[in-house]
Motif scaffolding. Sequence first.
Motif, PDB file in Angstrom:
ATOM      1  N   GLY A  10       0.824  -1.206   0.000  1.00 38.78           N
ATOM      2  CA  GLY A  10       0.000   0.000   0.000  1.00 38.78           C
ATOM      3  C   GLY A  10       0.856   1.252   0.000  1.00 38.78           C
ATOM      4  O   GLY A  10       0.571   2.216  -0.718  1.00 38.78           O
ATOM      5  N   CYS A  11       1.928   1.244   0.801  1.00 38.46           N
ATOM      6  CA  CYS A  11       2.844   2.392   0.798  1.00 38.46           C
ATOM      7  C   CYS A  11       3.546   2.515  -0.546  1.00 38.46           C
ATOM      8  O   CYS A  11       3.742   3.625  -1.053  1.00 38.46           O
ATOM      9  N   LEU A  12       3.905   1.374  -1.144  1.00 32.50           N
ATOM     10  CA  LEU A  12       4.515   1.408  -2.481  1.00 32.50           C
ATOM     11  C   LEU A  12       3.534   1.969  -3.509  1.00 32.50           C
ATOM     12  O   LEU A  12       3.903   2.795  -4.343  1.00 32.50           O
ATOM     13  N   ALA A  13       2.269   1.542  -3.430  1.00 31.59           N
ATOM     14  CA  ALA A  13       1.251   2.046  -4.353  1.00 31.59           C
ATOM     15  C   ALA A  13       1.022   3.542  -4.151  1.00 31.59           C
ATOM     16  O   ALA A  13       0.812   4.286  -5.115  1.00 31.59           O
ATOM     17  N   LEU A  21       0.866  11.365 -10.252  1.00 33.48           N
ATOM     18  CA  LEU A  21       0.119  12.620 -10.196  1.00 33.48           C
ATOM     19  C   LEU A  21       1.011  13.854 -10.309  1.00 33.48           C
ATOM     20  O   LEU A  21       0.608  14.860 -10.880  1.00 33.48           O
ATOM     21  N   THR A  22       2.194  13.783  -9.730  1.00 30.00           N
ATOM     22  CA  THR A  22       3.057  14.962  -9.705  1.00 30.00           C
ATOM     23  C   THR A  22       4.105  14.962 -10.809  1.00 30.00           C
ATOM     24  O   THR A  22       4.588  16.022 -11.180  1.00 30.00           O
ATOM     25  N   GLY A  23       4.483  13.789 -11.288  1.00 31.86           N
ATOM     26  CA  GLY A  23       5.507  13.697 -12.319  1.00 31.86           C
ATOM     27  C   GLY A  23       6.910  13.977 -11.813  1.00 31.86           C
ATOM     28  O   GLY A  23       7.814  14.231 -12.604  1.00 31.86           O
ATOM     29  N   ILE A  24       7.114  13.909 -10.491  1.00 28.62           N
ATOM     30  CA  ILE A  24       8.454  14.150  -9.960  1.00 28.62           C
ATOM     31  C   ILE A  24       9.392  13.033 -10.388  1.00 28.62           C
ATOM     32  O   ILE A  24       8.971  11.915 -10.672  1.00 28.62           O
ATOM     33  N   LYS A  25      10.662  13.325 -10.416  1.00 25.14           N
ATOM     34  CA  LYS A  25      11.664  12.400 -10.936  1.00 25.14           C
ATOM     35  C   LYS A  25      12.339  11.618  -9.808  1.00 25.14           C
ATOM     36  O   LYS A  25      13.555  11.486  -9.791  1.00 25.14           O
ATOM     37  N   LEU A  26      11.566  11.111  -8.884  1.00 26.26           N
ATOM     38  CA  LEU A  26      12.088  10.248  -7.827  1.00 26.26           C
ATOM     39  C   LEU A  26      11.495   8.858  -8.004  1.00 26.26           C
ATOM     40  O   LEU A  26      10.354   8.722  -8.455  1.00 26.26           O
ATOM     41  N   PRO A  27      12.242   7.823  -7.631  1.00 30.44           N
ATOM     42  CA  PRO A  27      11.670   6.476  -7.698  1.00 30.44           C
ATOM     43  C   PRO A  27      10.479   6.350  -6.746  1.00 30.44           C
ATOM     44  O   PRO A  27      10.524   6.792  -5.597  1.00 30.44           O
ATOM     45  N   SER A  28       9.432   5.732  -7.226  1.00 32.05           N
ATOM     46  CA  SER A  28       8.228   5.591  -6.405  1.00 32.05           C
ATOM     47  C   SER A  28       8.487   4.728  -5.178  1.00 32.05           C
ATOM     48  O   SER A  28       7.843   4.916  -4.141  1.00 32.05           O
ATOM     49  N   SER A  29       9.422   3.804  -5.268  1.00 31.80           N
ATOM     50  CA  SER A  29       9.727   2.964  -4.106  1.00 31.80           C
ATOM     51  C   SER A  29      10.327   3.798  -2.972  1.00 31.80           C
ATOM     52  O   SER A  29      10.040   3.544  -1.796  1.00 31.80           O
ATOM     53  N   ILE A  30      11.129   4.796  -3.317  1.00 31.43           N
ATOM     54  CA  ILE A  30      11.706   5.672  -2.290  1.00 31.43           C
ATOM     55  C   ILE A  30      10.605   6.499  -1.643  1.00 31.43           C
ATOM     56  O   ILE A  30      10.562   6.655  -0.418  1.00 31.43           O
ATOM     57  N   ILE A  31       9.709   7.017  -2.436  1.00 33.80           N
ATOM     58  CA  ILE A  31       8.603   7.803  -1.898  1.00 33.80           C
ATOM     59  C   ILE A  31       7.717   6.919  -1.022  1.00 33.80           C
ATOM     60  O   ILE A  31       7.275   7.338   0.055  1.00 33.80           O
ATOM     61  N   GLY A  32       7.486   5.684  -1.454  1.00 35.88           N
ATOM     62  CA  GLY A  32       6.704   4.747  -0.648  1.00 35.88           C
ATOM     63  C   GLY A  32       7.363   4.456   0.692  1.00 35.88           C
ATOM     64  O   GLY A  32       6.697   4.391   1.727  1.00 35.88           O
ATOM     65  N   MET A  33       8.689   4.309   0.686  1.00 37.73           N
ATOM     66  CA  MET A  33       9.405   4.081   1.941  1.00 37.73           C
ATOM     67  C   MET A  33       9.339   5.308   2.844  1.00 37.73           C
ATOM     68  O   MET A  33       9.249   5.182   4.071  1.00 37.73           O
ATOM     69  N   LEU A  34       9.365   6.492   2.233  1.00 37.98           N
ATOM     70  CA  LEU A  34       9.208   7.711   3.036  1.00 37.98           C
ATOM     71  C   LEU A  34       7.818   7.774   3.667  1.00 37.98           C
ATOM     72  O   LEU A  34       7.675   8.179   4.828  1.00 37.98           O
ATOM     73  N   LEU A  36       5.992   5.133   4.422  1.00 33.16           N
ATOM     74  CA  LEU A  36       6.000   4.121   5.480  1.00 33.16           C
ATOM     75  C   LEU A  36       6.685   4.662   6.729  1.00 33.16           C
ATOM     76  O   LEU A  36       6.179   4.492   7.847  1.00 33.16           O
ATOM     77  N   THR A  37       7.819   5.329   6.544  1.00 34.16           N
ATOM     78  CA  THR A  37       8.524   5.924   7.679  1.00 34.16           C
ATOM     79  C   THR A  37       7.661   6.971   8.375  1.00 34.16           C
ATOM     80  O   THR A  37       7.571   7.006   9.608  1.00 34.16           O
ATOM     81  N   LEU A  38       7.012   7.813   7.591  1.00 34.14           N
ATOM     82  CA  LEU A  38       6.130   8.837   8.154  1.00 34.14           C
ATOM     83  C   LEU A  38       4.990   8.201   8.942  1.00 34.14           C
ATOM     84  O   LEU A  38       4.703   8.621  10.075  1.00 34.14           O
ATOM     85  N   PHE A  39       4.364   7.196   8.369  1.00 34.52           N
ATOM     86  CA  PHE A  39       3.238   6.539   9.042  1.00 34.52           C
ATOM     87  C   PHE A  39       3.682   5.844  10.321  1.00 34.52           C
ATOM     88  O   PHE A  39       2.941   5.818  11.310  1.00 34.52           O
ATOM     89  N   ILE A  45       0.757   3.419  11.731  1.00 35.28           N
ATOM     90  CA  ILE A  45       1.104   2.015  11.526  1.00 35.28           C
ATOM     91  C   ILE A  45       1.988   1.612  12.693  1.00 35.28           C
ATOM     92  O   ILE A  45       2.938   2.312  13.034  1.00 35.28           O
ATOM     93  N   LYS A  46       1.680   0.506  13.304  1.00 39.82           N
ATOM     94  CA  LYS A  46       2.489  -0.008  14.407  1.00 39.82           C
ATOM     95  C   LYS A  46       3.608  -0.870  13.846  1.00 39.82           C
ATOM     96  O   LYS A  46       3.427  -1.597  12.866  1.00 39.82           O
ATOM     97  N   LEU A  47       4.770  -0.806  14.475  1.00 40.77           N
ATOM     98  CA  LEU A  47       5.930  -1.535  13.990  1.00 40.77           C
ATOM     99  C   LEU A  47       5.666  -3.035  13.917  1.00 40.77           C
ATOM    100  O   LEU A  47       6.052  -3.691  12.943  1.00 40.77           O
ATOM    101  N   HIS A  48       4.993  -3.581  14.900  1.00 43.31           N
ATOM    102  CA  HIS A  48       4.766  -5.031  14.901  1.00 43.31           C
ATOM    103  C   HIS A  48       3.824  -5.475  13.778  1.00 43.31           C
ATOM    104  O   HIS A  48       3.758  -6.650  13.462  1.00 43.31           O
TER     105      HIS A  48
END
Length: 112
Positions: A10-13, A21-34, A36-39, A45-48
């Motif tokens: 879900g974070c990857l999606a 939507l934005t067309g930014i030039k960053l890998p979507s996986s990095i944005i998804g990980m960001l 996930l980190t934010l959540f 989202i709980k760590l467990h």
Amino acid sequence: MIRQCAILFGCLALGELVVYLTGIKLPSSIIGMLFLTLFLRLGWIKLHWVQGMSDFLVANLGFFFIPPGVALMCYLDIIQAQFWPIVIATLISTIVVLVITGWVHQLMRKIK
């Protein structure tokens, strides 16, 4: 296990959606990980909830390097032809990253 996969994918999606939507030039996986980190930091989202799948992926991380390794073998002639420029660029970029990382760390310690 299904919830863990759903959260990670879900974070990857969400990262894919942001890139689309934005067309930014960053890998979507990095944005998804960001995301996930934010959540995780916000407690949404709980760590467990994702610990088991995360541990599994990290434990098997080596398998994810097999396809790029095979791709490198396919381009071995190009790598041989450009060996020294690759080595020099790798060394210079590594030194630059180490110096900047050390500088930022020292700066953050002074601010703290």
